[in-house]
Design an enzyme around this catalytic site. Structure first.
Site, PDB file in Angstrom:
ATOM      1  N   HIS A 213    -100.669 -47.684  31.999  1.00 47.68           N
ATOM      2  CA  HIS A 213    -101.498 -48.601  31.217  1.00 47.68           C
ATOM      3  C   HIS A 213    -100.763 -49.019  29.967  1.00 47.68           C
ATOM      4  CE1 HIS A 213    -102.443 -44.407  30.139  1.00 47.68           C
ATOM      5  NE2 HIS A 213    -102.646 -44.840  28.904  1.00 47.68           N
TER       6      HIS A 213
ATOM      7  N   HIS B  25    -101.569 -50.349  26.162  1.00 47.69           N
ATOM      8  CA  HIS B  25    -102.568 -50.525  25.106  1.00 47.69           C
ATOM      9  C   HIS B  25    -102.277 -51.844  24.386  1.00 47.69           C
ATOM     10  CE1 HIS B  25    -103.766 -46.107  24.857  1.00 47.69           C
ATOM     11  NE2 HIS B  25    -102.597 -46.004  25.482  1.00 47.69           N
TER      12      HIS B  25
ATOM     13  N   ASP C 258    -110.886 -49.875  25.374  1.00 44.96           N
ATOM     14  CA  ASP C 258    -110.704 -48.424  25.302  1.00 44.96           C
ATOM     15  C   ASP C 258    -112.018 -47.771  24.851  1.00 44.96           C
ATOM     16  OD1 ASP C 258    -107.944 -46.479  24.958  1.00 44.96           O
ATOM     17  OD2 ASP C 258    -109.843 -45.721  24.154  1.00 44.96           O
ATOM     18  N   ILE C 259    -112.345 -46.644  25.463  1.00 46.76           N
ATOM     19  CA  ILE C 259    -113.602 -45.953  25.161  1.00 46.76           C
ATOM     20  C   ILE C 259    -113.581 -45.339  23.760  1.00 46.76           C
ATOM     21  CG2 ILE C 259    -113.004 -43.645  26.016  1.00 46.76           C
ATOM     22  CD1 ILE C 259    -115.727 -43.714  27.534  1.00 46.76           C
TER      23      ILE C 259
ATOM     24  N   GLU D 147    -102.266 -39.305  28.299  1.00 42.53           N
ATOM     25  CA  GLU D 147    -103.418 -38.536  28.780  1.00 42.53           C
ATOM     26  C   GLU D 147    -103.840 -38.938  30.186  1.00 42.53           C
ATOM     27  OE1 GLU D 147    -106.548 -39.085  25.983  1.00 42.53           O
ATOM     28  OE2 GLU D 147    -105.689 -37.707  24.515  1.00 42.53           O
ATOM     29  N   VAL D 148    -103.817 -40.218  30.460  1.00 41.77           N
ATOM     30  CA  VAL D 148    -104.320 -40.692  31.755  1.00 41.77           C
ATOM     31  C   VAL D 148    -103.131 -41.078  32.641  1.00 41.77           C
ATOM     32  CG1 VAL D 148    -105.771 -42.371  32.942  1.00 41.77           C
ATOM     33  CG2 VAL D 148    -106.456 -41.510  30.687  1.00 41.77           C
TER      34      VAL D 148
ATOM     35  N   ASN E 266     -97.522 -45.204  26.847  1.00 43.68           N
ATOM     36  CA  ASN E 266     -97.050 -43.828  26.785  1.00 43.68           C
ATOM     37  C   ASN E 266     -96.564 -43.374  28.155  1.00 43.68           C
ATOM     38  OD1 ASN E 266     -97.657 -43.196  24.014  1.00 43.68           O
ATOM     39  ND2 ASN E 266     -99.828 -43.222  24.573  1.00 43.68           N
TER      40      ASN E 266
HETATM   41  P1  5GP Z   1    -102.882 -42.510  26.816  1.00 44.78           P
HETATM   42  O1  5GP Z   1    -102.933 -41.430  25.786  1.00 44.78           O
HETATM   43  O2  5GP Z   1    -102.851 -41.961  28.220  1.00 44.78           O
HETATM   44  O3  5GP Z   1    -101.791 -43.526  26.565  1.00 44.78           O
HETATM   45  O4  5GP Z   1    -104.200 -43.345  26.633  1.00 44.78           O
HETATM   46  C1  5GP Z   1    -105.346 -43.126  27.391  1.00 44.78           C
HETATM   47  C2  5GP Z   1    -106.451 -43.942  26.766  1.00 44.78           C
HETATM   48  O5  5GP Z   1    -107.526 -44.007  27.690  1.00 44.78           O
HETATM   49  C3  5GP Z   1    -107.023 -43.350  25.477  1.00 44.78           C
HETATM   50  O6  5GP Z   1    -106.883 -44.308  24.419  1.00 44.78           O
HETATM   51  C4  5GP Z   1    -108.489 -43.062  25.820  1.00 44.78           C
HETATM   52  O7  5GP Z   1    -109.366 -43.322  24.742  1.00 44.78           O
HETATM   53  C5  5GP Z   1    -108.742 -43.984  26.997  1.00 44.78           C
HETATM   54  N1  5GP Z   1    -109.751 -43.505  27.934  1.00 44.78           N
HETATM   55  C6  5GP Z   1    -109.857 -42.254  28.453  1.00 44.78           C
HETATM   56  N2  5GP Z   1    -110.903 -42.186  29.312  1.00 44.78           N
HETATM   57  C7  5GP Z   1    -111.465 -43.426  29.323  1.00 44.78           C
HETATM   58  C8  5GP Z   1    -112.566 -43.989  30.021  1.00 44.78           C
HETATM   59  O8  5GP Z   1    -113.258 -43.335  30.798  1.00 44.78           O
HETATM   60  N3  5GP Z   1    -112.838 -45.295  29.786  1.00 44.78           N
HETATM   61  C9  5GP Z   1    -112.095 -46.066  28.919  1.00 44.78           C
HETATM   62  N4  5GP Z   1    -112.451 -47.338  28.767  1.00 44.78           N
HETATM   63  N5  5GP Z   1    -111.042 -45.560  28.247  1.00 44.78           N
HETATM   64  C10 5GP Z   1    -110.729 -44.260  28.449  1.00 44.78           C
END
Ligand code: 5GP
Length: 131
Positions: free
Chosen positions: A113, A115, A42-43, A108-109, A100
């Protein structure tokens, strides 16, 4: 980043950031890849180890994935999640997986996915409700 309202729109956005990572259009710090899944750090890590595992197929979230992916995709993906955790050395002392879906989760994405968190004591599973 603003969370999309996934509950109202399950249409897959092929321009989402993880789709671009899958196509190799933007880089990632890869830890694992097979026919079903890609895993990368994760970034913005929320634990000492924070890795994301994504299916190769175009699925918005767990809701979409479990409703529409084939048995082979679901099985292959979950085996990949376990393999990644083992390869990261997390099977012992342990780790947490989290996925999520939708607005209440703050996803967010909009590409499914999981985690994987580990490398430290992770504390309580979730913030307790205010009494
Ligand atoms: P969500 O909130 O959708 O469950 O988690 C999305 C995750 O994607 C977040 O933890 C965020 O830090 C990670 N993320 C967002 N953009 C990028 C990216 O460009 N590269 C990587 N490696 N992680 C990302």
């Amino acid at each position: 980043m603003t969370a999309p309202n996934l509950s109202d729109d399950m249409t897959y956005d092929s321009e989402n950031i993880f789709a671009k990572i899958l196509r190799g259009e933007i880089p990632c710090n890869k830890v694992f890849e097979d026919v079903h899944a890609l895993a990368f750090h994760d970034i913005n890590p929320q634990a000492a180890v924070h890795v994301l595992v994504i299916p190769k197929g175009a699925y918005v979230s767990n809701e979409d994935f479990t409703a529409n992916a084939s048995d082979a995709e679901v099985a292959g993906f979950m085996r990949a999640v376990g393999q990644v955790a083992r390869e990261l050395g997390l099977a012992e002392p342990g780790y947490r997986i989290l996925a999520n879906h939708g607005t209440d989760s703050g996803q967010e994405v909009p590409h499914f996915h999981v985690h994987i968190f580990g490398g430290q004591n992770l504390g309580r599973m979730i913030k307790p409700l205010d009494k």
